[in-house]
Design a protein around this motif. Sequence first.
Motif, PDB file in Angstrom:
ATOM      1  N   ALA A  11       0.823  -1.209   0.000  1.00 54.49           N
ATOM      2  CA  ALA A  11       0.000   0.000   0.000  1.00 54.49           C
ATOM      3  C   ALA A  11       0.855   1.256   0.000  1.00 54.49           C
ATOM      4  O   ALA A  11       0.592   2.209  -0.746  1.00 54.49           O
ATOM      5  CB  ALA A  11      -0.927  -0.010   1.221  1.00 54.49           C
ATOM      6  N   ASN A  12       1.891   1.284   0.826  1.00 56.50           N
ATOM      7  CA  ASN A  12       2.761   2.460   0.881  1.00 56.50           C
ATOM      8  C   ASN A  12       3.577   2.629  -0.391  1.00 56.50           C
ATOM      9  O   ASN A  12       3.824   3.763  -0.825  1.00 56.50           O
ATOM     10  CB  ASN A  12       3.679   2.372   2.108  1.00 56.50           C
ATOM     11  CG  ASN A  12       2.981   2.829   3.378  1.00 56.50           C
ATOM     12  OD1 ASN A  12       2.811   4.023   3.622  1.00 56.50           O
ATOM     13  ND2 ASN A  12       2.565   1.874   4.199  1.00 56.50           N
ATOM     14  N   LEU A  13       3.991   1.522  -1.002  1.00 57.50           N
ATOM     15  CA  LEU A  13       4.668   1.626  -2.294  1.00 57.50           C
ATOM     16  C   LEU A  13       3.736   2.255  -3.328  1.00 57.50           C
ATOM     17  O   LEU A  13       4.155   3.063  -4.163  1.00 57.50           O
ATOM     18  CB  LEU A  13       5.120   0.236  -2.765  1.00 57.50           C
ATOM     19  CG  LEU A  13       6.330  -0.360  -2.047  1.00 57.50           C
ATOM     20  CD1 LEU A  13       6.475  -1.839  -2.389  1.00 57.50           C
ATOM     21  CD2 LEU A  13       7.596   0.400  -2.406  1.00 57.50           C
ATOM     22  N   GLY A  14       2.461   1.887  -3.269  1.00 58.63           N
ATOM     23  CA  GLY A  14       1.479   2.481  -4.179  1.00 58.63           C
ATOM     24  C   GLY A  14       1.305   3.959  -3.919  1.00 58.63           C
ATOM     25  O   GLY A  14       1.203   4.763  -4.844  1.00 58.63           O
ATOM     26  N   GLY A  15       1.251   4.333  -2.636  1.00 58.39           N
ATOM     27  CA  GLY A  15       1.144   5.746  -2.309  1.00 58.39           C
ATOM     28  C   GLY A  15       2.359   6.522  -2.769  1.00 58.39           C
ATOM     29  O   GLY A  15       2.247   7.624  -3.306  1.00 58.39           O
TER      30      GLY A  15
END
Length: 263
Positions: A133-137
Amino acid sequence: MKNRGGLGRLCRVLLVAGLLSVAANCSSQPEVRETTHDTAGATDFIAQADLLYAQRVDLARAREGIIQLRRALAADSNSYDAAWKLARLNYHLGAHTNDTSERDRAFNEGIEAGRRAIKLQEGKPEGHFWLGANLGGKAQTSTLSGLTSVTEIRSEMEKVIQLDEGFQSGSAYMALGQVDLETPRMLGGDSKHAVEILEKGLRFGENNSLYRLRLAQAYLAVSRKEDARKQLEIIINSTPDPNFLPEHQEAVTEAKKLLENTP
């Protein structure tokens, strides 16, 4: 994961070249150079952070929660719960703040915390999911980072499904569907495959408003307008899970906009 446009919109759901910049910008998270084992102290800090997470719609509370989780890791450097919850809360802050510097710091710290969680407990799903999720953000701040992170996000979400297929109401399926939906076709994106993935995981996400929103968006991408309307109407008329009220409200707001603009 919040819907932000392009690859950066990966989930309220979830994207290796950018890792050097991640490491350089993670100074907001104090490094634990020595192993610490104050488990009782860490437990207290985590409990406080959980209360603050429940109030995450107020970003001031989210920031306070992050501080408590940093303290938990300082107290017990082997706390898996502190690590993955730090990744989760940083994702929320990064996805909702209007301060670009704070956003970048949050996603960077979230990535670091997610990797830490995986190192502590590789066989549990939370670390894998919140790392993805943080990589996507993070992808929303850099086109290069987004394009080079697609493979890693897929890998992390597939690992979540392997470990716990129904994790957080099918959220890993939601993230995989969104990757297919938003990645350029030349890099492996495929709207039809996004529909297939999201339909496959719907049995886990029937009560997940954001999941239904992503499915509706996928239906619209392949011109299945009636199917999209059905999903949007279900979102608007559904009773929210009290543990996910902020996410439900986001889904309802976006669903109403899509309905208004769907002829």
